[in-house]
Design an enzyme around this catalytic site. Sequence first.
Site, PDB file in Angstrom:
ATOM      1  N   ASN A  51       0.944  -0.673  -0.032  1.00  0.00           N
ATOM      2  CA  ASN A  51       0.182  -0.405  -0.019  1.00  0.00           C
ATOM      3  C   ASN A  51       1.083   1.022   0.253  1.00  0.00           C
ATOM      4  O   ASN A  51       1.097   1.599   0.669  1.00  0.00           O
ATOM      5  CB  ASN A  51      -1.100  -0.452   1.015  1.00  0.00           C
ATOM      6  CG  ASN A  51      -1.819   0.840   1.329  1.00  0.00           C
ATOM      7  OD1 ASN A  51      -1.828   1.863   0.417  1.00  0.00           O
ATOM      8  ND2 ASN A  51      -1.976   1.322   2.589  1.00  0.00           N
ATOM      9  N   LYS A  63       0.823   4.019  -0.945  1.00  0.00           N
ATOM     10  CA  LYS A  63       0.081   5.496   0.370  1.00  0.00           C
ATOM     11  C   LYS A  63       0.245   6.905  -1.080  1.00  0.00           C
ATOM     12  O   LYS A  63       0.361   6.446  -2.499  1.00  0.00           O
ATOM     13  CB  LYS A  63       0.472   5.460   1.320  1.00  0.00           C
ATOM     14  CG  LYS A  63       0.292   4.108   1.920  1.00  0.00           C
ATOM     15  CD  LYS A  63       0.345   4.815   3.975  1.00  0.00           C
ATOM     16  CE  LYS A  63      -0.415   3.562   4.646  1.00  0.00           C
ATOM     17  NZ  LYS A  63      -0.336   3.503   5.659  1.00  0.00           N
ATOM     18  N   HIS A 117      -9.695   1.701   4.718  1.00  0.00           N
ATOM     19  CA  HIS A 117      -8.578   1.249   5.641  1.00  0.00           C
ATOM     20  C   HIS A 117      -8.589   2.774   6.481  1.00  0.00           C
ATOM     21  O   HIS A 117      -9.823   3.606   6.133  1.00  0.00           O
ATOM     22  CB  HIS A 117      -7.451   1.976   4.595  1.00  0.00           C
ATOM     23  CG  HIS A 117      -6.024   2.059   5.329  1.00  0.00           C
ATOM     24  ND1 HIS A 117      -5.552   3.160   6.216  1.00  0.00           N
ATOM     25  CD2 HIS A 117      -5.169   1.028   5.188  1.00  0.00           C
ATOM     26  CE1 HIS A 117      -4.437   2.898   6.541  1.00  0.00           C
ATOM     27  NE2 HIS A 117      -3.896   1.439   5.566  1.00  0.00           N
ATOM     28  N   GLU A 123      -6.014  -4.665  10.530  1.00  0.00           N
ATOM     29  CA  GLU A 123      -4.888  -4.025  10.637  1.00  0.00           C
ATOM     30  C   GLU A 123      -5.092  -2.944  12.106  1.00  0.00           C
ATOM     31  O   GLU A 123      -5.920  -2.326  12.233  1.00  0.00           O
ATOM     32  CB  GLU A 123      -5.074  -2.734   9.732  1.00  0.00           C
ATOM     33  CG  GLU A 123      -4.470  -3.361   8.147  1.00  0.00           C
ATOM     34  CD  GLU A 123      -3.989  -2.597   7.224  1.00  0.00           C
ATOM     35  OE1 GLU A 123      -2.411  -2.844   7.338  1.00  0.00           O
ATOM     36  OE2 GLU A 123      -4.099  -1.450   6.846  1.00  0.00           O
ATOM     37  N   SER A 147       2.529  -1.810  10.383  1.00  0.00           N
ATOM     38  CA  SER A 147       4.329  -2.173  10.509  1.00  0.00           C
ATOM     39  C   SER A 147       5.218  -3.353  10.222  1.00  0.00           C
ATOM     40  O   SER A 147       6.157  -3.446  10.862  1.00  0.00           O
ATOM     41  CB  SER A 147       4.613  -1.844  12.112  1.00  0.00           C
ATOM     42  OG  SER A 147       3.835   0.322  12.222  1.00  0.00           O
ATOM     43  N   GLY A 153       3.116  -0.497   4.254  1.00  0.00           N
ATOM     44  CA  GLY A 153       2.596   0.721   4.046  1.00  0.00           C
ATOM     45  C   GLY A 153       3.844   1.391   3.458  1.00  0.00           C
ATOM     46  O   GLY A 153       4.508   0.691   2.707  1.00  0.00           O
ATOM     47  N   GLY A 154       4.230   1.563   4.480  1.00  0.00           N
ATOM     48  CA  GLY A 154       5.694   2.088   4.670  1.00  0.00           C
ATOM     49  C   GLY A 154       7.194   1.248   4.003  1.00  0.00           C
ATOM     50  O   GLY A 154       7.759   2.154   2.864  1.00  0.00           O
TER      51      GLY A 154
HETATM   52  P1  PGA Z   1       2.311   0.273   7.825  1.00  0.00           P
HETATM   53  O1  PGA Z   1       0.806   0.929   6.513  1.00  0.00           O
HETATM   54  O2  PGA Z   1       3.357  -0.738   6.738  1.00  0.00           O
HETATM   55  O3  PGA Z   1       3.776   1.680   6.647  1.00  0.00           O
HETATM   56  O4  PGA Z   1       2.123   0.784   8.991  1.00  0.00           O
HETATM   57  C1  PGA Z   1       0.425  -0.421   6.239  1.00  0.00           C
HETATM   58  C2  PGA Z   1      -0.710  -0.025   6.038  1.00  0.00           C
HETATM   59  O5  PGA Z   1      -1.309   1.215   6.666  1.00  0.00           O
HETATM   60  O6  PGA Z   1      -1.835  -0.927   5.362  1.00  0.00           O
END
Ligand code: PGA
Length: 243
Positions: free
Chosen positions: A7, A9, A86, A158, A204, A225-226
């Site tokens: 993802n 973003k 989300h 999540e 995360s 995400g990140g």
């Molecule tokens: P993250 O994001 O891996 O940066 O925590 C996950 C997400 O929001 O789907």
Amino acid sequence: MKLVIGNQKAYQLKSDVLDFIENTKSDYCKNTIICPNSIYLTTYLEKSNYIIGSQNVSFLDSLNTTGEVNAKQLKDLGVSYTIVGHSERRINQKEDSEMLVNKIKMLSQNNINTIFCVGESREEKNNGTTKDYVGKEILEVFDCLTKDEIEKIIIAYEPIWAISTGNLPSATPTNEEISDVVCYIKDFVKDKYEVELKVLYGGSVNQKNIDTLNEIDIVDGYLIGGASVKKEEFSYIMERCAN
Ligand code: PGA
């Protein structure tokens, strides 16, 4: 083998997208879905081998929707998955279950699979009401869908408090906690809707915790995400999830 969904973003600029496509290993494209920012969907579809998902779809049926992208347009482009529900959109765009139902129905009509996100806040976790909360999120949406529509869904668990925490080990759930909630979700959906769905974990996920997370057999993959825009880190994760 675990499914890996990135993802991305709003992290990338065009040069980052081209660099990512050029420098991540296409060997793992089969178990990976990339969900880029909508302005880069075409770039990924034209220049990469990844299966492509979108981060959003319009909940409105009307075509008079300035700034929105609808399910028919996503299908036309070649998008196969869409993230719905989300927590960032539930909170920032005030998306409620009724809007999510509309989205999933329109995606299903266009043969696009939904990645449906659920997860509790820190407050629910502390109150011990995680399962009630997650169950309610599923019920409010799934009760309005047909079995055929539910079958096109992958659930991503999540916990809101675990999203975007960086690499702090204490800020993600333990394997036991994840396993407990994922088990609950699978049983809940099977008992109530007679459907067996894949359930992913998100929050995360990174290079440091992927091997520990991979010890949870019941988890079918990850929504990331990140770490999904860091090409070396993401390549490592894809490789560790490919077997
Ligand atoms: P993250 O994001 O891996 O940066 O925590 C996950 C997400 O929001 O789907």
